[in-house]
Design an enzyme around this catalytic site. Structure first.
Site, PDB file in Angstrom:
ATOM      1  N   CYS A 107     -37.625  31.288 -27.586  1.00  0.00           N
ATOM      2  CA  CYS A 107     -38.598  32.484 -27.625  1.00  0.00           C
ATOM      3  C   CYS A 107     -39.577  32.280 -29.300  1.00  0.00           C
ATOM      4  O   CYS A 107     -38.947  32.948 -30.148  1.00  0.00           O
ATOM      5  CB  CYS A 107     -38.373  33.737 -27.699  1.00  0.00           C
ATOM      6  SG  CYS A 107     -39.444  35.040 -27.693  1.00  0.00           S
ATOM      7  N   CYS A 161     -40.379  35.788 -30.432  1.00  0.00           N
ATOM      8  CA  CYS A 161     -39.288  36.488 -31.068  1.00  0.00           C
ATOM      9  C   CYS A 161     -39.018  35.925 -32.539  1.00  0.00           C
ATOM     10  O   CYS A 161     -38.803  36.661 -33.478  1.00  0.00           O
ATOM     11  CB  CYS A 161     -38.260  36.557 -30.390  1.00  0.00           C
ATOM     12  SG  CYS A 161     -38.218  36.267 -28.581  1.00  0.00           S
ATOM     13  N   ASP A 162     -38.720  34.600 -32.828  1.00  0.00           N
ATOM     14  CA  ASP A 162     -38.220  34.221 -33.926  1.00  0.00           C
ATOM     15  C   ASP A 162     -38.979  33.140 -34.775  1.00  0.00           C
ATOM     16  O   ASP A 162     -38.985  33.187 -35.981  1.00  0.00           O
ATOM     17  CB  ASP A 162     -36.857  33.138 -33.393  1.00  0.00           C
ATOM     18  CG  ASP A 162     -36.072  33.684 -32.364  1.00  0.00           C
ATOM     19  OD1 ASP A 162     -35.788  34.931 -32.700  1.00  0.00           O
ATOM     20  OD2 ASP A 162     -35.529  33.077 -31.476  1.00  0.00           O
TER      21      ASP A 162
END
Lengths: 314, 314
Positions: free
Chosen positions: B138, B141-142
């Site tokens: 992701c 997300c990261d």
């Protein structure tokens, strides 16, 4: 004049979601949003609703007008061209398709039909002469007018919309009578609960309106109990229909396959119609769910179906 | 303990729209929103997205986290009970159905499955040891973590998500390389246009990662060109998978009919599954559209299908 990649006809949640998605896909959509098409403003039936509490993402509720205003802004921001005109007819006999508005014709490789549905009337004696003079098909649009304040009003119908509109009218009316054709309500439990808690509303079961009377405006209605066959005349200041909808598919002139109630037929799990390159979304193809969010969902599907069609077929 | 009218499993746009509608219908829904179920927070995959510009009604864009927060608030406001637990298994052999969470069992007359889908990995040598140490599924997300700032990163995949995540990473990375298995991108035109305009991104065609190397974190990846069969090792600081999703249907243990890619089969134009009283909505039954608004639309459909089912069958 060039050929449009995609024309979107209609401007409710389905039309605007289709336009947001096709615009973001670089298809420069052209939307005919309509000019009182189907009897409602651009934005569709939702513009006649006050508080929407069930469109996901708006916990504080939003008015239908505001929600459609936000969607329209989003369509334009993403690159949609909007014309405030009502489509008269279309020619789907060959591609590019032709769309006629007044004396203008526009060509397009694909079309998304999102024209929605329109509230039904009963065409009673007196109805046409008294239309919008005490007689309406939209309590939420018209119920707050001064002419209806502190008056006795009638709602015709027994479904969710009928109950919702009856409840709405109690904000203004002195009393609301529901005329329900059967001896039960079709409305959902939550709506019936709310109805029962409201002492301004009474229900006449097995009852239908027969004729409307009035000079300058509605003053009386003849009501028949279809079980006892007794007819009576009631003094009344307003009558509101809430008896269902007709899909706005007439302008297609049967060039697309419709079902027996005139809704556009779509392929299962898709927005494809009987004509390749023509897609349908929203209430014009949905007699079952008919919610803003389900319409929006199918509008997104139509946009993705169009994108796929244009990549593979043009 | 009593029997719930409806249990909703999952808390993405489908689950929350189902809960808003069932709550408003007076069904007092119980939602198991999951606790890092499918590897994501309550709210589902959308919580890992930053700017959502295509959810109708939010012209100014909204973060996935905020949108799901608003939907959750709306669910609760309308009368949903939410438990932050992940369902282990269900017993659908008879009604009432049974839902198991840890050591608790709850019975329900109907179930709405809205468990979504989870991002795929490749299970390469080194992948498990380096997971979340430079390897992620992701980017959104990261990708913004300090460890990836001003570094050379890899995206694996050639679809819309892959391009979107590559573009996202360029905000932080010094350079982004896409490993694309084929010699074309599956991504839509708008995404490809954006890709071509970004000079931080290059593409290795016909290329797949074979093995990941690193001590404390990812430092190198072995790449194979599947056309020339040439293998090479590239110095790299991060690798992000963007190669599709698996529906979260495993907990059903084949009690419901699935298709050949494990998505739940639903009846055309409905959310009914192969078991009466069990309904499915959102990505767990949709491998085609997979958008927040299409999920929300099917969540609404599931709620209305449940209401109809409970009135007619219980």
């Amino acid at each position: 004049m060039g050929i449009e990649k995609v024309i979107i006809i209609g401007s409710g949640p389905a039309g605007h979601t289709a336009s947001i998605y096709t615009a973001r896909a670089g298809l420069s959509p052209l939307m005919f949003e309509g000019e009182m098409a189907g009897g409602v403003m651009p934005g569709g039936q939702l513009t006649t609703t006050t508080h929407i509490e069930n469109f996901p993402g708006f916990p504080e509720s939003i008015s239908g007008f505001d929600l459609m205003d936000r969607m329209r802004e989003q369509s334009i921001k993403n690159g949609t061209t909007i014309k405030t005109m009502t489509v008269d007819r279309v020619d789907l006999s060959e591609r590019p398709f032709k769309v006629y508005c007044n004396n203008e014709v526009t060509s397009a490789h694909s079309i998304i039909i999102a024209t929605g549905a329109t509230a039904k009337k009963l065409n009673l004696p007196g109805e046409e002469a008294l239309w919008q003079k005490g007689v309406s098909a939209c309590a939420v649009c018209d119920g707050g007018l001064p002419v209806f304040r502190n008056k006795h009003l009638i709602i015709v119908g027994g479904g969710d919309s009928a109950v919702e509109e009856a409840l709405y009218l109690t904000k203004f009316a002195s009393k609301v009578t529901m005329l329900v054709r059967r001896n039960i309500l079709r409305a959902s439990r939550v709506m019936q609960d709310r109805l029962n808690k409201n002492d301004k509303i009474d229900i006449l079961w097995n009852s239908v309106p027969l004729e409307l009377y009035g000079e300058d405006s509605l003053t009386q209605v003849k009501i028949k109990n279809i079980k006892t066959e007794v007819e009576s005349v009631m003094d009344i200041s307003g009558l509101f229909y809430a008896i269902g909808h007709l899909p706005n598919s007439g302008f297609l002139n049967n060039q697309i396959e419709l079902n027996n109630t005139k809704y556009i037929k779509t392929h299962p799990g898709s927005t494809k119609t009987s004509i390749e390159g023509v897609f349908a979304c929203g209430d014009v193809q949905d007699s079952k769910y008919r919610q803003a969010v389900t319409s929006a969902g199918t509008g997104c599907m139509a946009a993705m179906d169009v994108e796929h069609f244009l990549i593979t077929k043009s």
